[in-house]
Structure formats: structure tokens, C-alpha cells
Design a protein around this motif. Structure first.
Motif, PDB file in Angstrom:
ATOM      1  N   ASN A 272      -8.465  -1.554  -2.897  1.00 44.82           N
ATOM      2  CA  ASN A 272      -8.719  -3.446  -3.261  1.00 44.82           C
ATOM      3  C   ASN A 272      -9.910  -3.658  -2.992  1.00 44.82           C
TER       4      ASN A 272
ATOM      5  N   GLU B   8      -3.071   4.344   7.338  1.00 44.94           N
ATOM      6  CA  GLU B   8      -4.454   5.153   7.043  1.00 44.94           C
ATOM      7  C   GLU B   8      -4.715   3.728   7.066  1.00 44.94           C
ATOM      8  N   LEU B   9      -4.588   2.983   5.642  1.00 42.88           N
ATOM      9  CA  LEU B   9      -4.955   1.425   5.290  1.00 42.88           C
ATOM     10  C   LEU B   9      -5.578   0.910   6.385  1.00 42.88           C
TER      11      LEU B   9
ATOM     12  N   ARG C 134       4.847  -0.481   2.935  1.00 42.11           N
ATOM     13  CA  ARG C 134       4.806   0.812   2.056  1.00 42.11           C
ATOM     14  C   ARG C 134       5.784   0.079   0.774  1.00 42.11           C
TER      15      ARG C 134
ATOM     16  N   GLU D  73      -7.448   2.070  -0.339  1.00 44.36           N
ATOM     17  CA  GLU D  73      -6.662   1.886  -1.828  1.00 44.36           C
ATOM     18  C   GLU D  73      -6.994   1.567  -3.070  1.00 44.36           C
TER      19      GLU D  73
ATOM     20  N   SER E  70       1.606   2.441  -7.232  1.00 48.45           N
ATOM     21  CA  SER E  70       0.227   2.743  -6.583  1.00 48.45           C
ATOM     22  C   SER E  70      -0.182   1.318  -7.053  1.00 48.45           C
ATOM     23  N   LYS E  71      -0.893   0.595  -7.286  1.00 47.89           N
ATOM     24  CA  LYS E  71      -2.515  -0.240  -7.501  1.00 47.89           C
ATOM     25  C   LYS E  71      -2.631   0.238  -8.807  1.00 47.89           C
TER      26      LYS E  71
ATOM     27  N   CYS F 130       0.503  -0.904   0.094  1.00 49.72           N
ATOM     28  CA  CYS F 130       0.449  -0.399   0.215  1.00 49.72           C
ATOM     29  C   CYS F 130       0.537   1.335  -0.106  1.00 49.72           C
ATOM     30  N   ALA F 131      -0.039   2.307  -0.214  1.00 50.17           N
ATOM     31  CA  ALA F 131       1.406   3.800  -0.011  1.00 50.17           C
ATOM     32  C   ALA F 131       0.914   4.438   1.434  1.00 50.17           C
ATOM     33  N   ASP F 132       0.236   4.284   2.206  1.00 49.21           N
ATOM     34  CA  ASP F 132       0.491   4.246   3.802  1.00 49.21           C
ATOM     35  C   ASP F 132      -0.291   3.919   4.334  1.00 49.21           C
TER      36      ASP F 132
END
Length: 124
Positions: free
Chosen positions: A111, A15-16, A54, A109, A58-59, A10-12
């Protein structure tokens, strides 16, 4: 063999993990905080924990694996409404007029994950 952890790129991570903590009620591991490269939410035994890692990319395509959740405290439809209120987005609605089916949602994100009927709904 025991499946101990499911890793999610993930990016964050924090947060996720916070989103999935709200969805599942599973705690974020002590010491994990915003900005960390990895954040763990701990599932009740014997279930695997969720580790958010991280990554720079990106997806871009559909996930090759996804979660299928079965509500334990609510109906499928009530759970879908609750999770959307937490930040999920409706992706595909596979519910049928006879009450069968499932709903595919996207986490913050992108998913994919599904919400199925609860055990009580399956026994009606």
C-alpha cells in the motif's frame, strides 16, 4: 459527521497492524492477536483509528486513496529512513535539490503512503 475509522483490506491484519503500530506509535486494540480477521490500531483523539481487515484477494493496482504523513518528531528524511528500517520500501522519491518534495513508500503489503516535510522544515 466524524470519521471514526479507516478500513484497510489486507492479507494479514495483525502483521500489517504491527507495522503501522511501529510507524505511528498508536496501540493495537486490547484483545486483538495474530490470526484475527480484523485488527484495530487506535489513533489519538480525534483521529480515525486504522482497522485492518483480512480479504482473500491481494492488492493488484495502485491505491485510490493513501496516507500523507507529516513527521512531528523528526525531519522528513529521518522519518523516511526510520520507516524503511521498519519494513517499508521506497516507491517514488519526489524530493528536490532545494529541500522540497515528498517520498512515496510502500507498506509490507504494497500500500502506497507518503512522507512529507515536517512543520519545522516548512518554517525554515
Amino acid at each position: 459527521m466524524l470519521l471514526r475509522t479507516l478500513a484497510i483490506d489486507c492479507a494479514d491484519p495483525y502483521e500489517l497492524a504491527t507495522f503501522w503500530n511501529a510507524v505511528t506509535g498508536w496501540p493495537i486494540s486490547d484483545g486483538d492477536e495474530p490470526g484475527d480477521e480484523e485488527v484495530l490500531i487506535e489513533a489519538p483523539a480525534p483521529g480515525p483509528a486504522l482497522l485492518f481487515i483480512r480479504v482473500p484477494e491481494s492488492k493488484t493496482v495502485k491505491n485510490r486513496i493513501h496516507f500523507d504523513w507529516m513527521p512531528t518528531e523528526r525531519t522528513r528524511d529521518a522519518e523516511v529512513e526510520r520507516v524503511i528500517a521498519l519494513g517499508a520500501k521506497l516507491y517514488e522519491d519526489h524530493r528536490t535539490a532545494d529541500g522540497l518534495g515528498w517520498v512515496t513508500l510502500l507498506d509490507p503489503e504494497g500500500n502506497e503512503f507518503c512522507v512529507e516535510r515536517s512543520a519545522a522544515e516548512r518554517n525554515l
